[in-house]
Design an enzyme around this catalytic site. Structure first.
Site, short mmCIF file in Angstrom:
data_model
loop_
_atom_site.label_atom_id
_atom_site.label_comp_id
_atom_site.label_asym_id
_atom_site.label_seq_id
_atom_site.Cartn_x
_atom_site.Cartn_y
_atom_site.Cartn_z
CE1 TYR B 142 -3.28 -2.77 0.03
CE2 TYR B 142 -4.04 -1.99 2.16
CZ TYR B 142 -4.17 -2.85 1.08
OH TYR B 142 -5.20 -3.75 1.05
CE LYS B 189 0.73 -18.22 -1.66
NZ LYS B 189 -0.30 -19.28 -1.56
CG ASP B 221 -3.26 -19.68 0.00
OD1 ASP B 221 -2.41 -19.51 0.88
OD2 ASP B 221 -3.10 -20.52 -0.92
CG ASP B 245 -7.36 -3.96 3.97
OD1 ASP B 245 -8.34 -3.81 4.73
OD2 ASP B 245 -7.26 -3.38 2.87
CG ASP B 249 -12.01 -5.41 6.07
OD1 ASP B 249 -11.86 -4.97 7.22
OD2 ASP B 249 -11.93 -4.69 5.06
MG LIG Z 1 -10.25 -3.03 4.84
MG LIG Z 2 -4.10 -21.18 -2.65
#
Ligand SMILES: [Mg+2]
Ligand SMILES: [Mg+2]
Lengths: 355, 355
Positions: B142, B189, B221, B245, B249
């Protein structure tokens, strides 16, 4: 039909589930008078162990001269948990996708009636869910330039996208939507990321060629929420590589088990079919791995070559196995003694003798 | 206690929910003999409209001389959906976090007993869930370098992390875990990203200073899946900016409504408190916005200054409002006429007159 099918079983539970898919394909070939030739090759941790290469040249060559690839799973904790490892199993899969130009990963997400109660989500939330996720597969941060400073105290990954990479998968998604519920949802983070703004711009342009498809947008953090709050709102989801990885794994819980979900990875020339689950090494060689995702991947392979009756027969066999509780323990609350090959045997038998 | 509190209501429902939090804080000040001074400033789309700057210098100055900041929400679709917009509301929030060095976003996720039935997740899945998410807030993609090619056909975003950025939030997470259930889960990851491998390396080192805290790892994931399958497995989640983020959420659905979730953003010098929900412009000025997240953010602010009895009184008032169904329509299945300020009034009254 004559088909040369490359078999890449990979790591963990990959080989055992892929074997069940082969059994199904052989039964189909026999019943429908097709000529399927299967050739096996190494990929992933097993290939690193044998050839010090997650994707040996020989494996890649085999894939390139095959009509389709049936892939198992990849990954081994001995490499994942070693930050100093130079060669990683996942590189095999990433390189394969890149080399074969498999730029679109397609994942159907359906709530199976017989499994509605197994989902952590409430029945009324998931009932009727039918999503097709189009995830870009060869671009973005997974393939961007990687960098670590000499002292090891700074690292970076670059996320890049070009118009062409976005356009080609966008067209696939819109064509799919035309044959479904006429809606594409682009998942991005256009309020922060430059790449997401490019996605939005290009996808809006592509959308103009599909006037009967509605396009809407969702930020990825909101999408992660909406997937649980109201998955029925989605028809086709279109998104970049990493967002697709996260969202589609999340969506996998809708069906009650990740062991059921097949996927196709397609490009302009090649096509590969694989379960979305990983190598799940803790379960390997215990006979508890669910082979349905791999078997349904074989069905997607048949559909890809327009062998729709054949694919449908496999899907029927799978639905029957679910109905009769001939399923592995992960989704079986009645008996926990059904093994991976029991499921494969049942489906094979059903194909020879549908009833 | 004397506290100068900067009020940044922002866009959409931001102003109306923040007003309810101020009412609660004023009641607390009066009952506990504190001296709270509130000063309001513009941020977000409203600041762009007035000053052509999402974070005007005056606003930043106010924040820097205040003891704490109470933030509303930010974002307006007229900027989000315009890929050519040069100034974006979200830049105000991102810049504020950066300028104040607010590097850690802390989000408690709890399943409220009275709201268990409102979650899309099954009761037995979420009951007892108590997670604290530590999201890195000033690094990663970001804030990385953004680039678009001259012809507009290629775009990139850079994700970068340094050892220091990881270390400081890791310490906060481990200290928190020591006072909770002694478990930190790092979400990354690391099988693909170089930055994730740096996170893993640094966090493992930091972990050695907290021998009574268990550290485990989860790919993002998989984490997106586990959050739905079994949220009770988590105690403290530590993760980088974008993963945090998405995951937080997603986790927000556990409580039955995003309208309930407060957050703190802390650095070494400043601290800001805000609801995790966005500006929700469709709901603005309709009296339907849920003010509880903003009110609970005020409670987090009080806790930050060790005003624990005061914070507890606000939380009691909130629980009472939930029990009595004095809540906005988003979580109220009994009456749908309770407005934003009705909720604020009830909580204000309860503080003056707890019973
Ligand atoms: Mg958010
Ligand atoms: Mg995956």
């Amino acid at each position: 039909m004559k088909l040369n099918i490359a078999i890449l079983p990979g790591d963990g539970i990959g080989p055992e589930v892929t074997n069940q898919a082969i059994k199904a394909l052989k039964a189909i070939a026999s019943e429908f008078n097709h000529n399927f030739k299967f050739t096996t090759a190494d990929v992933g941790a097993v290939a690193i162990d044998k050839h010090n290469d997650a994707l040996p040249e020989k494996t890649l060559e085999l894939c390139k001269k095959s009509d389709a690839i049936l892939f198992g799973a990849i990954g081994d904790p001995k490499y994942d948990n070693d930050p100093s490892a130079k060669v990683r199993p996942e590189q095999g899969l990433l390189k394969l996708r890149k080399e074969l130009g498999l730029y679109a990963n397609i994942r159907p997400v359906k709530a199976y009636k017989t499994l509605l109660d197994k989902s952590p989500l409430k029945k009324h939330i998931i009932q009727g869910t039918d999503i097709s996720i189009y995830r870009e597969l060869t671009g973005g941060i997974y393939f961007g330039e990687k960098h670590t400073s000499e002292d090891g105290d700074y690292a970076s990954d670059l996320c890049g996208y070009s118009r062409e990479e976005i356009e080609r998968i966008a067209h696939l998604a819109f064509v799919a939507a035309e044959n479904r519920s006429h809606k594409v949802t682009l998942v991005d983070k256009a309020n922060v990321l430059e790449t997401s703004r490019l996605w939005r711009r290009v996808v809006k342009e592509v959308a103009q060629q599909y006037p009967d498809v509605t396009l809407d947008f969702l930020f990825v953090d909101n999408a992660a929420m909406q997937m649980i709050l109201n998955p029925k709102q989605f028809d086709v989801i279109l998104t970049e590589n990493m967002f697709g990885d996260i969202i589609s794994d999340e969506a996998s819980v809708i069906g009650g088990s990740i062991g059921l979900l097949a996927s196709a990875s397609v490009g302009d020339k090649y096509a590969m079919f694989e379960p979305i689950h990983g190598s799940y090494p803790q379960a390997a060689n215990k006979g508890i791995a669910n082979p349905i995702a791999s078997i349904l991947s074989a069905a997607m392979l048949l559909s890809h070559f327009e062998l729709h009756n054949e694919a449908e027969l496999i899907r029927l066999a799978v639905e029957k196995s679910l109905k009769l509780n001939i399923t592995t323990p992960d989704i079986n609350s009645v008996v926990n003694t059904v093994t991976t090959s029991n499921v494969g045997d049942f489906i094979e038998d059903f194909i020879y003798n549908p009833k």
